[in-house]
Design an enzyme around this catalytic site. Structure first.
Site, short mmCIF file in Angstrom:
data_model
loop_
_atom_site.label_atom_id
_atom_site.label_comp_id
_atom_site.label_asym_id
_atom_site.label_seq_id
_atom_site.Cartn_x
_atom_site.Cartn_y
_atom_site.Cartn_z
N GLU A 11 35.39 -20.82 -19.05
CA GLU A 11 35.85 -20.73 -17.67
C GLU A 11 37.37 -20.84 -17.55
O GLU A 11 37.99 -20.12 -16.78
CB GLU A 11 35.17 -21.84 -16.86
CG GLU A 11 35.42 -21.73 -15.40
CD GLU A 11 35.18 -23.06 -14.71
OE1 GLU A 11 34.34 -23.82 -15.19
OE2 GLU A 11 35.86 -23.33 -13.71
N ASP A 12 37.94 -21.73 -18.32
CA ASP A 12 39.36 -22.05 -18.11
C ASP A 12 40.33 -21.42 -19.10
O ASP A 12 41.54 -21.48 -18.90
CB ASP A 12 39.57 -23.58 -18.19
CG ASP A 12 38.90 -24.29 -17.03
OD1 ASP A 12 38.50 -23.60 -16.08
OD2 ASP A 12 38.78 -25.53 -17.08
N ASP A 38 29.10 -33.83 -16.69
CA ASP A 38 30.38 -33.28 -16.23
C ASP A 38 30.71 -33.86 -14.85
O ASP A 38 31.80 -34.37 -14.59
CB ASP A 38 30.23 -31.75 -16.17
CG ASP A 38 31.51 -31.06 -15.74
OD1 ASP A 38 32.59 -31.59 -16.01
OD2 ASP A 38 31.40 -29.97 -15.13
N ASP A 73 19.21 -61.08 -0.95
CA ASP A 73 18.30 -62.17 -1.23
C ASP A 73 16.90 -61.71 -1.60
O ASP A 73 16.10 -62.48 -2.10
CB ASP A 73 18.23 -63.13 -0.04
CG ASP A 73 19.39 -64.10 -0.08
OD1 ASP A 73 20.20 -63.98 -1.02
OD2 ASP A 73 19.49 -64.96 0.81
N HIS A 90 38.82 -34.59 -20.83
CA HIS A 90 37.63 -34.41 -19.98
C HIS A 90 36.40 -33.96 -20.77
O HIS A 90 35.37 -34.65 -20.75
CB HIS A 90 37.96 -33.45 -18.82
CG HIS A 90 36.77 -32.96 -18.08
ND1 HIS A 90 35.93 -33.80 -17.38
CD2 HIS A 90 36.23 -31.72 -17.97
CE1 HIS A 90 34.94 -33.10 -16.84
NE2 HIS A 90 35.11 -31.83 -17.18
MN MN Z 1 34.13 -29.89 -16.51
#
Ligand code: MN
Length: 740
Positions: free
Chosen positions: A93-94, A158, A279, A64
């Site tokens: 954050e993770d 992101d 069109d 990611h």
């Molecule tokens: Mn992310």
């Protein structure tokens, strides 16, 4: 790359390495060797930190951030710092990694951007269906706009990658993310000039919310591709010779790709079939040209095309001289093409095309090539917009909900161009009213605006402006802002300025109310204590002292001394409450001659008021009639019937009220009638018999008011108070119409 030998990465190693090399290839040549080294370090760092975590799709998490970095580099053309931040964007954050760790390793600039990104996403995770929490999140994100734009740009990358890989998340999350994207990310991308990202976000959102519609439209686009290409060839064929002869270098001629989402929206909002939307042909001509020649070259292409195909009157859009706020620049026209079809033609240079697709990142790259000092019209437009954004963000008065709405509807929306009488151009959000324009000139102008002239015609402050309007703001000396204005203005800037003003005003008013109460207490020998004030505001059912003071200042509280003493007396011990003396009724109020009384009546033609110079006129059958000396009939009466005139003066201490008529005329203004009636009945507590004010339909209003008033001083005050509400108001006392 020992790291990738780890067990978790085993199955994905090949794919991951390919993508990583692709990123380095994208950067090579554009970024220095040292920076590339940092990018490598950031990748290693992120891969190690995320090791062991997988995405919903089952692939290792590092895919990611790597993809986000690739989007930043390849699709937005961002530099090394942004790519590093993209790689690290989820680390704090993770994982266990802290911002301090990032700062030590990659410096404070990177840490600052990561900090901004983390702030946004931390709250995002906790949000479910709470609209205000949602707004709070958006607000956090928008606040970063005022700091480092790269935070938003990376956030958009992101979000784009999340949208691209939304397939594997649960249905509920899917819908939530898709709707968020439509609500704020896509408009934000549009506003930052990131057209390609905006289109992809919208298309993907449609795909996840209405897959059938999405499939059906994309299938039809593929089916009609050949027909479309053939028509474009047919269109361009007759122009080729002339274009060649002109020495212009055409980079590319293509059909304008219409997004699936935009076709879908047109089909549903206008209720027309796919064919009719599709069109509507559009052709884009992109030129290779030098920057100093691009404008004139675009016009040369325009000239060649319109020599062959008849242009549609009024469909020429010159975004060359005046780029849009998001930096968009091009020449648009609509011509009658082969087979009698209207075709929109967009003419632009390669540079303009890059800016149109990739937004300000591309724009800044060109700017760097030109040298920093050389600002283009695009710069000015974009920087103006960014300043407005910052100003809105700095306004602490707005709730998160307000701020997000503000953003969505005025800062992210389309814009119009209006002119000052001197010919200066200003861009305003679509839907702006005259008052917004006032505030866009200057806060002082806004606060004193009472109306405007648009294209020479008087209009009220709430008049909605249109593209190309010439707007002159009419102001007064006095501040005019009031609570109703909050419903009138449409732009965030104006709204926040009005709020700010009203807040100050409220504080001032409360101060005034306090003084009034203080004096009143003094007069009646009541001590000005919290206890007494509390008794008082509770009696009048206000929630607190400041609301009470405020109401007092606005004359909303009718406080007689009886009430005052009644409430406060028990706490004050024995205070004598003097009883008002009854006035003698029926006493004569006019003295004739030296000092005698006689029956009289007031003339209907001029309704004299106590205090005004008067004279008596002896009638044949009806006693003495009192006229004002300024009565229109006075000179006639005096010259013809001098012998019937007797001198008269008002006695002091009159207590009756008298009828008077006043007429008002002015520029139509929101709430004018209620302001006037407030002055009459609340401020001055004058009894109003009738009021008849109407808008004339041309931006002016007029009418008359019948009041009962005590004397001429009161009337004078009333007239001047009404006058002061409005610079462009005429107030005068009028004679009643039935002369006698
Ligand atoms: Mn992310």
């Amino acid at each position: 790359m020992a790291l990738l030998d780890g067990e978790v990465y085993e199955a994905y190693r090949h794919d991951l390495l390919n993508k990583y090399r692709q990123l380095l290839r994208t950067l090579s040549g554009k970024v220095s060797k040292d920076k590339i080294k940092l990018v490598r370090e950031a990748f290693d760092y992120a891969a190690r930190a995320h090791e062991g975590t997988v995405r919903k799709s089952g692939e290792p998490y590092i895919f990611h951030p790597l993809a986000v970095a690739q989007i930043a580099a390849a699709e937005l053309g961002l530099g090394a710092t942004s790519v590093i931040c993209a790689l690290l964007h989820d680390v704090v954050e993770d994982t266990e990694v802290t911002l301090d760790d990032i700062e030590r390793k990659f410096g404070d600039k990177v840490a600052h951007i990561i900090g901004g990104l983390t702030k946004i996403s931390v709250v995002f995770e906790t949000v479910d269906n709470d609209a205000s929490l949602q707004a709070e999140n958006f607000k956090k994100m928008l606040l970063t706009l005022g700091e480092d734009l790269r935070v938003i740009l990376i956030k958009l990358c992101d979000r784009l990658h999340n949208m691209r890989t939304l397939g594997s998340v649960p249905e509920k999350t899917k819908l939530k993310i898709a709707s968020e994207t439509m609500f704020i990310y896509a408009p934000l991308a549009h506003r930052l000039g990131l057209n390609a990202i905006k289109i992809e976000m919208e298309d993907l959102a449609l795909k996840y919310t209405d897959e059938d519609a999405y499939r059906s439209i994309s299938d039809k686009i593929n089916e009609s591709k050949l027909l479309r290409q053939r028509y474009i060839r047919e269109f361009i064929e007759p122009l080729n010779q002339e274009l060649e002869r002109s020495g212009l270098t055409i980079n590319e001629i293509k059909g304008r790709p219409k997004s699936i989402y935009s076709i879908h929206r047109k089909m549903t909002t206008q209720g027309i079939p796919f064919e009719e939307v599709y069109d509507a042909f559009a052709i884009r001509v992109i030129l290779d040209t030098e920057i100093h020649q691009e404008k004139s070259d675009c016009w040369r292409v325009y000239s060649i095309i319109t020599d062959r195909y008849r242009p549609h009157q009024g469909r020429l859009r010159d975004w060359l001289s005046r780029p849009k706020n998001n930096g968009y620049s091009a020449l648009h026209t609509t011509v009658l093409g082969p087979k009698g079809r209207w075709v929109e033609v967009q003419i632009r240079s390669k540079r303009m095309d890059d800016i149109a697709e990739r937004g300000l990142a591309a724009h800044w790259r060109y700017k760097a090539q030109l040298g920093v000092k050389n600002t283009t019209p695009q710069d000015d437009a974009f920087e103006n917009w960014l300043n407005t954004v910052k100003e809105t963000l700095e306004n602490n008065d707005l709730t998160a909900m307000d701020l997000v709405n503000e953003f969505k509807y005025s800062l992210l929306g389309e814009e119009i161009y209006v002119f000052t009488p001197k010919g200066d151009v200003k861009s305003m959000p679509i839907g702006s009213v005259a008052l917004d324009f006032g505030f866009s000139i200057h806060t002082e102008v806004g606060l004193t605006t009472i109306g405007a002239k648009v294209n020479g015609k008087l209009v009220p402050i709430g008049h909605e402006l249109k593209n190309g309007d010439i707007v002159e703001i009419l102001t007064t000396q006095k501040y005019r802002a009031n609570y109703q204005w909050l419903d009138v203005v449409r732009t965030g800037r104006a709204r926040s300025k009005v709020r700010e003003f009203l807040r100050d005003e409220k504080t001032k008013l409360a101060g005034r109310g306090k003084t009034i109460i203080e004096r009143m207490f003094q007069k009646h020998d009541v001590s000005f204590t919290d206890k007494n004030i509390n008794l008082l505001y509770k009696h009048y059912k206000y929630r607190n002292t400041s609301e009470f003071f405020h109401a007092v200042a606005e004359s909303k509280v009718r406080m007689t001394r009886e009430v005052l003493m009644g409430i406060l007396k028990p706490t004050e011990g024995s205070i004598e409450v003097p009883v008002k003396k009854e006035r003698k009724k029926g006493a004569s109020q006019i003295i004739f001659g030296e000092d005698y009384e006689m029956p009289y009546s007031l003339a209907q033609c001029c309704n004299p008021l106590p205090g005004e110079p008067i004279f008596g006129f002896v009638t044949v059958s009806d006693g003495v009639r009192i006229h004002r000396t300024t009565c229109p009939n006075a000179s006639k009466l005096m010259s013809q019937y001098g012998y019937r005139i007797i001198p008269a003066t008002w006695q002091d201490g009159y207590n009756n009220s008298f009828e008077a008529h006043i007429s008002v005329r002015g520029i139509d203004d929101v709430g004018i009638v209620s302001r006037i009636t407030d002055i009459i009945s609340k401020d001055l507590q004058v009894n109003m018999k009738s009021i008849n004010i109407r808008a004339n339909g041309d931006g002016t209003f007029g009418g008359d008011i019948e009041i009962m008033i005590n004397n001429s001083e009161n009337l004078k005050e009333l007239v001047s108070r009404i006058k002061s509400t409005h610079k462009y108001i005429e107030v005068e006392r009028i004679e009643s119409l039935n002369l006698n």
